[in-house]
Enzyme design. Structure first.
Site, PDB file in Angstrom:
ATOM      1  N   CYS A  74       0.843  -1.196   0.000  1.00  0.00           N
ATOM      2  CA  CYS A  74       0.000   0.000   0.000  1.00  0.00           C
ATOM      3  C   CYS A  74       0.883   1.253   0.000  1.00  0.00           C
ATOM      4  CB  CYS A  74      -0.991  -0.033   1.159  1.00  0.00           C
ATOM      5  SG  CYS A  74      -2.355   1.159   0.966  1.00  0.00           S
ATOM      6  N   HIS A 129      -3.745  -4.950  -0.439  1.00  0.00           N
ATOM      7  CA  HIS A 129      -3.255  -5.475   0.837  1.00  0.00           C
ATOM      8  C   HIS A 129      -3.244  -7.002   0.793  1.00  0.00           C
ATOM      9  CE1 HIS A 129      -3.150  -1.812   3.347  1.00  0.00           C
ATOM     10  NE2 HIS A 129      -4.085  -1.378   2.519  1.00  0.00           N
ATOM     11  N   GLU A 179      -2.217  -8.991   2.992  1.00  0.00           N
ATOM     12  CA  GLU A 179      -2.573  -9.514   4.317  1.00  0.00           C
ATOM     13  C   GLU A 179      -4.078  -9.542   4.546  1.00  0.00           C
ATOM     14  OE1 GLU A 179      -2.453  -5.080   5.077  1.00  0.00           O
ATOM     15  OE2 GLU A 179      -1.488  -6.513   3.729  1.00  0.00           O
TER      16      GLU A 179
END
Length: 216
Positions: free
Chosen positions: A88, A196, A198
């Protein structure tokens, strides 16, 4: 193998750490995931991850505030060529400049500026928040085995600004949000994602596992 996730007060640090631990475990990769604000530990890591959320200038100030961190990054990534992943705003900081409210110098690793997104479809809201598909522009081991394109998996995005890369060869993937938006960049031993990983479930875990296995 030790993977340093840089803690400079920005980013989804807990979720990123957990996602890297899970991806390593599920892929059978022996890796110590080290969340650290210590520049020396970053300098000695085998792989480096720079997360980031919020404003470009704030993230740059946060990074600069950690003693020796920018120097450690430049030495370890540029000179020692250790694998690097920016997430990001961590990816955006790889650029030359951020143009959010004021002009802020980035790390200068990827030629280009980070500018505000202006979708061609006025009905699309800014920021882009949610799931979107990614379209690979240049084949790269980081996307090995990951279904992409119109029938591919979705990645999770939260952003108002995008990296406008000067060199098309640096853009590994895009997403469509009223026009092409840079979703991933890469050059040599470094990669970065606007999405993202994650938070991107199966796509994200596969992407992280690929990063852990990647041998640039």
């Amino acid at each position: 193998m030790r993977v340093a996730i840089i803690d400079y007060g920005s980013g989804n640090l807990r979720s990123a750490t957990k996602a890297f631990e899970r991806a390593a475990h599920e892929s059978g990769i022996s890796a110590e995931i080290d969340l650290t604000c210590d520049a020396q530990r970053v300098a000695s890591a085998d792989r480096i991850v720079l997360p980031g959320v919020g404003a470009y200038a704030d993230c740059r100030r946060g990074l600069d505030a950690v003693p020796g961190m920018v120097e450690a990054l430049n030495d370890t990534v540029l000179k020692k060529a250790r694998p690097f992943l920016g997430i990001c705003v961590g990816m955006q900081l790889m650029s030359e400049r951020g143009l959010e409210k004021t002009v802020t110098n980035g790390l200068g690793w990827i030629a280009g500026d980070v500018r505000e997104m202006v979708p061609s479809d006025a009905s699309l809201k800014i920021p882009q928040i949610g799931w979107n598909r990614i379209h690979v522009k240049h084949s790269h081991p980081i996307f090995d085995g990951i279904p992409t394109g119109d029938d591919g998996l979705h990645a999770y995005f939260v952003h108002s600004y995008m990296l406008d890369a000067k060199n098309a060869s640096d853009v590994l993937a895009v997403t469509d949000y009223g026009g092409d938006v840079t979703a991933a960049v890469g050059r040599d031993n470094m990669v970065g994602t606007q999405f993202h990983p994650e938070k991107s479930q199966l796509l994200g875990l596969s992407f992280i596992a690929n990063f852990l296995k990647w041998k640039p």
